[in-house]
Design a protein around this motif. Structure first.
Motif, PDB file in Angstrom:
ATOM      1  N   VAL A 172       0.880  -1.162   0.000  1.00 53.05           N
ATOM      2  CA  VAL A 172       0.000   0.000   0.000  1.00 53.05           C
ATOM      3  C   VAL A 172       0.922   1.217   0.000  1.00 53.05           C
ATOM      4  CG1 VAL A 172      -1.883   1.204   1.156  1.00 53.05           C
ATOM      5  CG2 VAL A 172      -1.657  -1.290   1.405  1.00 53.05           C
ATOM      6  N   ILE A 173       0.735   2.115  -0.962  1.00 55.99           N
ATOM      7  CA  ILE A 173       1.716   3.162  -1.226  1.00 55.99           C
ATOM      8  C   ILE A 173       1.012   4.494  -1.475  1.00 55.99           C
ATOM      9  CG2 ILE A 173       3.355   3.955  -3.024  1.00 55.99           C
ATOM     10  CD1 ILE A 173       4.675   1.839  -1.414  1.00 55.99           C
TER      11      ILE A 173
ATOM     12  N   LEU B 260      -1.112  13.499  -6.349  1.00 54.63           N
ATOM     13  CA  LEU B 260      -0.791  12.652  -5.201  1.00 54.63           C
ATOM     14  C   LEU B 260      -2.009  11.811  -4.871  1.00 54.63           C
ATOM     15  CD1 LEU B 260       1.103  13.646  -1.978  1.00 54.63           C
ATOM     16  CD2 LEU B 260      -1.115  12.508  -1.791  1.00 54.63           C
ATOM     17  N   GLY B 261      -1.788  10.517  -4.670  1.00 52.57           N
ATOM     18  CA  GLY B 261      -2.913   9.646  -4.339  1.00 52.57           C
ATOM     19  C   GLY B 261      -2.459   8.240  -4.031  1.00 52.57           C
ATOM     20  N   GLY B 262      -3.416   7.345  -3.972  1.00 49.81           N
ATOM     21  CA  GLY B 262      -3.125   5.969  -3.602  1.00 49.81           C
ATOM     22  C   GLY B 262      -2.413   5.204  -4.692  1.00 49.81           C
ATOM     23  N   GLY B 263      -1.492   4.329  -4.287  1.00 50.82           N
ATOM     24  CA  GLY B 263      -0.774   3.465  -5.206  1.00 50.82           C
ATOM     25  C   GLY B 263      -0.362   2.182  -4.511  1.00 50.82           C
TER      26      GLY B 263
ATOM     27  N   ALA C  96      -0.846   9.704   6.178  1.00 52.21           N
ATOM     28  CA  ALA C  96      -0.830   9.073   4.859  1.00 52.21           C
ATOM     29  C   ALA C  96      -1.456   7.683   4.919  1.00 52.21           C
ATOM     30  CB  ALA C  96       0.599   8.990   4.328  1.00 52.21           C
ATOM     31  N   GLY C  97      -1.141   6.921   5.950  1.00 52.40           N
ATOM     32  CA  GLY C  97      -1.720   5.590   6.101  1.00 52.40           C
ATOM     33  C   GLY C  97      -3.228   5.639   6.244  1.00 52.40           C
ATOM     34  N   ARG C  98      -3.711   6.572   7.059  1.00 58.70           N
ATOM     35  CA  ARG C  98      -5.163   6.714   7.222  1.00 58.70           C
ATOM     36  C   ARG C  98      -5.823   7.097   5.902  1.00 58.70           C
ATOM     37  NH1 ARG C  98      -3.291   8.391  12.271  1.00 58.70           N
ATOM     38  NH2 ARG C  98      -2.960  10.547  11.598  1.00 58.70           N
ATOM     39  N   ASP C  99      -5.177   8.000   5.154  1.00 54.46           N
ATOM     40  CA  ASP C  99      -5.740   8.413   3.866  1.00 54.46           C
ATOM     41  C   ASP C  99      -5.797   7.253   2.873  1.00 54.46           C
ATOM     42  OD1 ASP C  99      -6.006  10.969   4.827  1.00 54.46           O
ATOM     43  OD2 ASP C  99      -4.229  11.768   3.802  1.00 54.46           O
ATOM     44  N   ARG C 100      -4.730   6.458   2.831  1.00 56.05           N
ATOM     45  CA  ARG C 100      -4.686   5.345   1.873  1.00 56.05           C
ATOM     46  C   ARG C 100      -5.777   4.317   2.189  1.00 56.05           C
ATOM     47  NH1 ARG C 100      -1.650   8.753   0.630  1.00 56.05           N
ATOM     48  NH2 ARG C 100      -3.664   9.316  -0.265  1.00 56.05           N
ATOM     49  N   VAL C 101      -5.964   4.001   3.457  1.00 55.13           N
ATOM     50  CA  VAL C 101      -6.995   3.030   3.829  1.00 55.13           C
ATOM     51  C   VAL C 101      -8.380   3.592   3.549  1.00 55.13           C
ATOM     52  CG1 VAL C 101      -8.017   1.744   5.749  1.00 55.13           C
ATOM     53  CG2 VAL C 101      -5.526   1.869   5.513  1.00 55.13           C
ATOM     54  N   ALA C 102      -8.583   4.885   3.831  1.00 51.33           N
ATOM     55  CA  ALA C 102      -9.886   5.498   3.583  1.00 51.33           C
ATOM     56  C   ALA C 102     -10.230   5.462   2.091  1.00 51.33           C
ATOM     57  CB  ALA C 102      -9.895   6.939   4.094  1.00 51.33           C
TER      58      ALA C 102
ATOM     59  N   SER D 215      -5.108   5.334 -20.359  1.00 57.66           N
ATOM     60  CA  SER D 215      -5.743   6.493 -20.981  1.00 57.66           C
ATOM     61  C   SER D 215      -6.117   7.569 -19.970  1.00 57.66           C
ATOM     62  CB  SER D 215      -6.989   6.061 -21.764  1.00 57.66           C
ATOM     63  OG  SER D 215      -7.971   5.534 -20.897  1.00 57.66           O
ATOM     64  N   THR D 216      -5.861   7.312 -18.676  1.00 62.10           N
ATOM     65  CA  THR D 216      -6.154   8.307 -17.627  1.00 62.10           C
ATOM     66  C   THR D 216      -4.949   8.403 -16.695  1.00 62.10           C
ATOM     67  OG1 THR D 216      -7.188   6.607 -16.227  1.00 62.10           O
ATOM     68  CG2 THR D 216      -8.637   7.885 -17.654  1.00 62.10           C
ATOM     69  N   ALA D 217      -4.811   9.548 -16.007  1.00 59.79           N
ATOM     70  CA  ALA D 217      -3.719   9.736 -15.061  1.00 59.79           C
ATOM     71  C   ALA D 217      -4.045   9.013 -13.753  1.00 59.79           C
ATOM     72  CB  ALA D 217      -3.476  11.212 -14.800  1.00 59.79           C
ATOM     73  N   GLY D 218      -3.012   8.455 -13.124  1.00 61.07           N
ATOM     74  CA  GLY D 218      -3.195   7.772 -11.846  1.00 61.07           C
ATOM     75  C   GLY D 218      -3.319   6.274 -11.996  1.00 61.07           C
ATOM     76  N   ALA D 219      -3.217   5.585 -10.860  1.00 64.50           N
ATOM     77  CA  ALA D 219      -3.117   4.130 -10.880  1.00 64.50           C
ATOM     78  C   ALA D 219      -4.408   3.408 -10.565  1.00 64.50           C
ATOM     79  CB  ALA D 219      -2.048   3.694  -9.869  1.00 64.50           C
ATOM     80  N   ARG D 220      -5.457   4.124 -10.216  1.00 67.18           N
ATOM     81  CA  ARG D 220      -6.702   3.512  -9.745  1.00 67.18           C
ATOM     82  C   ARG D 220      -7.851   3.799 -10.703  1.00 67.18           C
ATOM     83  NH1 ARG D 220      -6.057   3.468  -3.936  1.00 67.18           N
ATOM     84  NH2 ARG D 220      -4.003   2.531  -3.586  1.00 67.18           N
TER      85      ARG D 220
END
Length: 299
Positions: free
Chosen positions: A13-14, A37-40, A68-74, A291-296
């Protein structure tokens, strides 16, 4: 096809800091970029893409006891992922800086709390998912000695409970560091191994993709070699070979494309799709990701 049973995904989780460069990186100077900046994290991304296919998924991983950990899990909770996440005191949530340009991306990584994922936590999380039918492991967990015990325990726990298993080989450079022989011994007799072209070359040598798949099928029952714009190849121990072309789309950001591909492949295959149909679904999701920015998946 039937709806797959729950998928358990184990791994990193990154926090991703993604810079989509306006041109080639000007070393020692300035390069314009769009920065987000976001989840990866390979495992977290794959779990999010699995959830987007309306398949039950549990993510097993570790974050720091920090914002950051709380944000990633949320984020993952909002995406519909059931999180079985260790919170590690004294370790930061992992961070990756991603430099993306055209169809290439370069990553600078701090795995942080991911290195502290414990075998005991993995064991408990797998046991707490009695409806699971499959376990997918990001090989980053195996490729670092600090987290290797957790990765090995994940595969062992899955076998003990009768789950099918898959591993994404993760990254060519750390594969070279640990060596092909060691890695292949860790993943022996898994049901599905996913490798990209560089990883396949590390593990099987400079053969054509179908020959690489055949060589690796001595270790894994099924192998998928991802060739990016060249498409993908499925090989299994019955000598069946299936090839699918890549989708032609405008590339914005390749971050997470392999994770989307893995989610499409797994959810289709576990639902009973043929290799051809599973590869087709995988390439559809991979094309959507680039075709979109970001990993999710986009909300």
């Amino acid at each position: 096809m039937t709806r797959p049973a729950r998928v358990v995904v184990v791994g990193d989780v990154i926090t991703d800091v993604v810079a989509v460069l306006s041109g080639p990186l000007a070393a020692g100077s300035d390069t314009g970029a769009g920065i987000s900046l976001g989840g990866g994290g390979q495992a977290a991304n794959t779990a999010a893409w699995v959830a987007a296919q309306r398949v039950d998924v549990t993510l097993v991983g570790a974050v720091g006891a920090d914002d950051a950990g709380r944000d990633r899990v949320a984020e993952l909770d909002r995406a519909g992922v059931d999180c079985a996440i260790e919170r590690i005191e004294g370790a930061p949530t992992g961070t990756v800086i991603v430099l993306a340009h055209d169809d290439e991306r370069t990553m600078v990584s701090q795995r942080g709390a991911n290195l502290r994922l414990s075998a005991a936590h993995v064991d408990q999380a797998v046991a707490a998912a009695p409806d699971a039918g499959h376990l997918h492991l990001s090989a980053y967990t195996l490729l670092d000695a600090a987290s290797r015990g957790a990765g090995l325990r994940a595969l062992a726990a899955a076998r003990e409970r009768g789950l099918t298993t898959s591993v994404d080989a993760a990254s060519a450079a750390p594969l070279r560091r640990v060596g092909a022989a060691a890695f292949l011994s860790w993943v022996r007799d898994i049901d599905l191994l996913l490798v990209n072209a560089d990883e396949a070359t590390v593990l099987a040598g400079g053969l054509d993709p179908a020959a690489q798949g055949r060589a690796l099928s001595a270790t894994a029952r099924r192998v998928v070699v991802k060739g990016g714009a060249a498409g993908a190849v499925w090989v299994d121990r019955t000598a069946a070979v299936c090839v699918t072309p890549a989708r032609r789309v405008a590339v914005v950001d390749v971050t997470g494309a392999g994770d989307a591909f893995a989610a499409g492949l797994l959810t289709a295959w576990l639902a009973g799709a043929t290799p051809s149909a599973a590869l087709s679904r995988a390439t559809d999701l991979g094309a959507l990701a680039v075709s979109t920015a970001g990993a999710r998946p986009q909300p």
